[in-house]
Write a protein that holds these residues in place. Structure first.
Motif, short mmCIF file in Angstrom:
data_model
loop_
_atom_site.label_atom_id
_atom_site.label_comp_id
_atom_site.label_asym_id
_atom_site.label_seq_id
_atom_site.Cartn_x
_atom_site.Cartn_y
_atom_site.Cartn_z
N PHE A 193 0.75 -1.30 -0.06
CA PHE A 193 0.07 -0.13 0.03
C PHE A 193 0.76 1.21 0.01
N THR A 194 1.90 1.23 0.59
CA THR A 194 2.81 2.20 0.97
C THR A 194 3.51 2.65 -0.58
N MET A 195 3.94 1.63 -1.03
CA MET A 195 4.66 1.71 -2.42
C MET A 195 3.81 2.31 -3.36
N VAL A 196 2.41 1.73 -3.40
CA VAL A 196 1.80 2.09 -4.28
C VAL A 196 1.32 3.69 -4.13
N ALA A 197 1.11 4.28 -2.90
CA ALA A 197 0.92 5.45 -2.64
C ALA A 197 1.81 6.41 -2.99
N SER A 198 3.24 5.95 -2.74
CA SER A 198 4.49 6.75 -2.95
C SER A 198 4.52 7.08 -4.60
N TRP A 199 4.21 5.86 -5.55
CA TRP A 199 4.41 5.58 -6.71
C TRP A 199 3.18 6.65 -7.29
N ASN A 200 2.24 6.89 -6.83
CA ASN A 200 1.17 7.71 -7.25
C ASN A 200 1.06 9.00 -6.70
N ASN A 201 2.09 9.45 -5.77
CA ASN A 201 2.19 10.46 -5.26
C ASN A 201 2.25 11.68 -6.01
N PHE A 202 1.48 12.70 -6.20
CA PHE A 202 1.56 13.94 -7.06
C PHE A 202 1.68 15.33 -6.34
N PHE A 203 0.54 15.26 -5.42
CA PHE A 203 0.60 16.87 -4.83
C PHE A 203 1.86 17.13 -3.84
N LEU A 204 2.50 16.14 -3.12
CA LEU A 204 3.62 16.43 -2.20
C LEU A 204 4.68 16.88 -3.28
N PRO A 205 5.16 15.92 -4.12
CA PRO A 205 6.35 16.51 -4.90
C PRO A 205 6.05 17.66 -5.80
N LEU A 206 4.81 17.81 -6.29
CA LEU A 206 4.70 18.99 -6.99
C LEU A 206 4.85 20.50 -6.28
N VAL A 207 4.43 20.10 -4.93
CA VAL A 207 4.79 21.43 -4.00
C VAL A 207 6.36 21.35 -3.70
N MET A 208 6.93 20.30 -3.47
CA MET A 208 8.42 20.47 -2.73
C MET A 208 9.40 20.52 -4.11
N LEU A 209 9.26 20.07 -5.11
CA LEU A 209 10.26 20.00 -6.26
C LEU A 209 9.95 21.12 -7.39
N SER A 210 11.09 21.76 -7.62
CA SER A 210 11.24 22.70 -8.85
C SER A 210 12.21 21.89 -10.04
N ASP A 211 13.05 21.12 -9.57
CA ASP A 211 13.90 20.65 -10.47
C ASP A 211 13.37 19.42 -11.25
N GLN A 212 13.40 19.43 -12.46
CA GLN A 212 12.76 18.42 -13.50
C GLN A 212 13.46 17.20 -13.06
N ASN A 213 14.85 17.18 -13.03
CA ASN A 213 15.59 16.04 -12.83
C ASN A 213 15.14 15.09 -11.57
N LEU A 214 14.32 15.80 -10.49
CA LEU A 214 13.92 15.08 -9.21
C LEU A 214 12.26 14.62 -9.43
N TYR A 215 11.70 15.03 -10.48
CA TYR A 215 10.31 14.74 -10.61
C TYR A 215 10.03 13.21 -10.59
N PRO A 216 8.79 12.80 -10.04
CA PRO A 216 8.45 11.53 -10.23
C PRO A 216 7.65 11.42 -11.54
N LEU A 217 7.19 10.45 -11.82
CA LEU A 217 6.51 10.24 -13.23
C LEU A 217 5.05 10.81 -13.26
N THR A 218 4.40 10.94 -12.14
CA THR A 218 3.11 11.76 -11.86
C THR A 218 3.31 13.33 -12.29
N VAL A 219 4.40 13.86 -11.75
CA VAL A 219 4.57 15.42 -11.74
C VAL A 219 5.43 15.51 -13.35
#
Length: 273
Positions: A193-219
């Motif tokens: 469950f945690t891995m799926v939630a982290s894989w699908n996480n969108f809002f948190l990395p959207l707010v925290m990250l501005s470097d494209q090289n650190l983006y997950p797939l969702t962002v």
């Protein structure tokens, strides 16, 4: 009647996935043509080639970032939840019931409501625009603690713990040798469950990250979609976004298929005595 209802629900839930498979085989013009739910000209190989070469192959970096976030957050959150759940279930300490009640309250708080205070904390710590701004908040999983507490309470006999302590085993040894093996189905469930939630996480990395090289797939896919909508002087490669979405869910399907028997075992906690 029941079978007909189940068949309709199955079609309802599988229809978006079927559309994604079909759409991933179409070129950019074919996506907006006829037959949206059936194959016409198959361009899957071309779409995959475009996907992995677009923007100097940054999709592979986003894929690696998502895998890193999912594995580290999943493993870390599971370890913390196991320790906390075992402590709530088997170790008496002052304020245990009050803390567990607070934990149950935290389960009801939407994750999006905590993003702003989390951002302020990460900003004061100087961790904004780093992988730790995504990983550290994801290590806290109140539902995982609750699930493991319930499982440890029912599946770890107090007699075995007392026997191990009488034999001279310390609390860490008791936890590692007796509690963890008994909690394995629930551990796999929380990990999945945690891995799926982290894989699908969108809002948190959207707010925290501005470097494209650190983006997950969702962002990352969102940035491509915005570019396709706005234009930015380049081609609107919606077919690349669609095939990227298909590739992004394949690891989740593989994880469920590999761990489903443990997952089913964890979901039946408390069903049998």
């Amino acid at each position: 009647m029941r079978r007909a209802v189940m068949a309709l629900l199955t079609v309802y839930f599988l229809l978006p996935f079927w559309w994604l498979i079909v759409a991933a085989t179409k070129d950019n013009d074919g996506l907006f043509g006829s037959e949206p739910l059936w194959f016409s000209d198959v361009h899957l190989v071309d779409n995959l080639r475009l996907l992995f070469t677009q923007d100097d192959g940054i999709y592979l970096r986003w894929l690696g970032n998502s895998a890193l976030y999912a594995v580290v957050c999943g493993a870390g959150a599971t370890v913390i939840a196991a320790l906390a759940g075992y402590a709530f279930a088997k170790l008496p300490f002052p304020g245990r019931n009050a803390l567990f009640g607070l934990l149950l309250g935290l389960i009801m708080v939407p994750g999006t409501a905590l993003v702003l205070p989390t951002y302020l904390l990460m900003s004061q710590a100087g961790l904004i625009d780093t992988i730790w701004a995504v990983i550290l908040p994801s290590l806290l999983n109140p539902f995982g603690v609750y699930l493991l507490r319930v499982y440890a309470h029912d599946s770890v006999p107090d007699e075995m713990l007392e026997a191990a302590r009488i034999d001279g085993a310390g609390e860490l040894r008791v936890f590692r040798s007796i509690a963890l093996p008994a909690m394995r189905p629930a551990l796999v469930t929380v990990l999945l469950f945690t891995m799926v939630a982290s894989w699908n996480n969108f809002f948190l990395p959207l707010v925290m990250l501005s470097d494209q090289n650190l983006y997950p797939l969702t962002v990352g896919l969102r940035t491509w979609y915005q570019s396709a909508i706005i234009g930015n002087g380049g081609p609107a490669l919606f077919n690349v976004i669609v095939v990227g979405s298909l590739v992004a869910i394949l690891p989740l399907i593989a994880a469920f298929l590999l761990l489903q028997r443990y997952w089913r075992g964890g979901l039946t906690i408390g069903a049998l005595k």
